[in-house]
Scaffold this motif. Structure first.
Motif, PDB file in Angstrom:
ATOM      1  N   LEU A  89      91.161  74.132  27.133  1.00  0.00           N
ATOM      2  CA  LEU A  89      90.509  73.739  25.871  1.00  0.00           C
ATOM      3  C   LEU A  89      91.254  72.550  25.283  1.00  0.00           C
ATOM      4  O   LEU A  89      92.465  72.418  25.449  1.00  0.00           O
ATOM      5  N   ARG A  90      90.502  71.716  24.529  1.00  0.00           N
ATOM      6  CA  ARG A  90      91.136  70.608  23.831  1.00  0.00           C
ATOM      7  C   ARG A  90      90.337  70.292  22.576  1.00  0.00           C
ATOM      8  O   ARG A  90      89.119  70.387  22.554  1.00  0.00           O
ATOM      9  N   VAL A  91      91.039  69.932  21.508  1.00  0.00           N
ATOM     10  CA  VAL A  91      90.429  69.412  20.292  1.00  0.00           C
ATOM     11  C   VAL A  91      91.107  68.084  20.011  1.00  0.00           C
ATOM     12  O   VAL A  91      92.329  67.981  20.057  1.00  0.00           O
TER      13      VAL A  91
ATOM     14  N   ILE B 255      96.743  61.751  21.468  1.00  0.00           N
ATOM     15  CA  ILE B 255      97.302  62.707  22.419  1.00  0.00           C
ATOM     16  C   ILE B 255      96.193  63.652  22.868  1.00  0.00           C
ATOM     17  O   ILE B 255      95.567  64.320  22.058  1.00  0.00           O
ATOM     18  N   SER B 256      95.955  63.691  24.171  1.00  0.00           N
ATOM     19  CA  SER B 256      94.883  64.512  24.728  1.00  0.00           C
ATOM     20  C   SER B 256      95.496  65.609  25.590  1.00  0.00           C
ATOM     21  O   SER B 256      95.667  65.454  26.795  1.00  0.00           O
ATOM     22  N   ILE B 257      95.840  66.728  24.954  1.00  0.00           N
ATOM     23  CA  ILE B 257      96.447  67.857  25.661  1.00  0.00           C
ATOM     24  C   ILE B 257      95.390  68.941  25.852  1.00  0.00           C
ATOM     25  O   ILE B 257      94.821  69.446  24.889  1.00  0.00           O
ATOM     26  N   HIS B 258      95.138  69.281  27.099  1.00  0.00           N
ATOM     27  CA  HIS B 258      94.223  70.366  27.436  1.00  0.00           C
ATOM     28  C   HIS B 258      95.062  71.611  27.682  1.00  0.00           C
ATOM     29  O   HIS B 258      95.910  71.626  28.569  1.00  0.00           O
TER      30      HIS B 258
ATOM     31  N   TYR C   5      86.597  69.978  23.768  1.00  0.00           N
ATOM     32  CA  TYR C   5      86.380  69.844  25.198  1.00  0.00           C
ATOM     33  C   TYR C   5      86.765  71.141  25.870  1.00  0.00           C
ATOM     34  O   TYR C   5      87.813  71.717  25.571  1.00  0.00           O
ATOM     35  N   THR C   6      85.912  71.601  26.781  1.00  0.00           N
ATOM     36  CA  THR C   6      86.131  72.857  27.477  1.00  0.00           C
ATOM     37  C   THR C   6      86.177  72.587  28.974  1.00  0.00           C
ATOM     38  O   THR C   6      85.190  72.134  29.539  1.00  0.00           O
TER      39      THR C   6
END
Length: 134
Positions: free
Chosen positions: A34-36, A73-76, A113-114
């Motif tokens: 998951l990501r926000v 920062i795009s951390i999933h 984002y899933t």
């Protein structure tokens, strides 16, 4: 299932299940990334629906992710959403994982984002629940 679910394309990830007993419970589990993402503080909610409605017995099966707004920062994060749903009739059930807004109105729209380049899983288990009166 290997797929991605973005708020820009909010179709749910779903699977079909045939519930055998009218007295059993369903255990719903989702596992994946998951990501926000937003330039300001934001929150998104992932939740299960069964035939288009959220579970109400005992409570909705959901999870939220809140971030402080580090937009670059795009951390999933690998996450699990898990719960039980009671008092569902026997028969076909479409189980779906959806993404939407958090209940708190203070958070602006953001990108949820899933899944990302990995396998996400929806696991549905039918459990026989003894009430002690059987």
């Amino acid at each position: 299932m290997k797929s991605s679910l973005s708020l820009s394309h909010p179709q749910p990830q779903e699977c079909a299940f045939n519930k055998v007993s009218p007295t059993s419970a369903l255990r719903l589990t989702w596992s994946g990334a998951l990501r926000v993402l937003s330039a300001s503080a934001c929150c998104k909610r992932w939740f299960f629906t069964l035939n288009g409605s959220e579970c109400s017995d005992p409570v909705p099966i959901d999870g939220v992710m809140l971030t402080n707004g580090a937009g670059s920062i795009s951390i999933h994060r690998v996450s699990t959403i898990d719960g039980l749903c009671f008092n569902l009739p026997a028969g076909p059930v479409t189980v779906a994982l959806n993404v939407g807004e958090c209940a708190a109105p203070a958070y602006p729209n953001s990108d949820a984002y899933t899944g990302l380049n990995s396998y996400s899983r929806i696991i549905v288990e039918e459990l026989n629940i003894s009430t002690g009166n059987d």
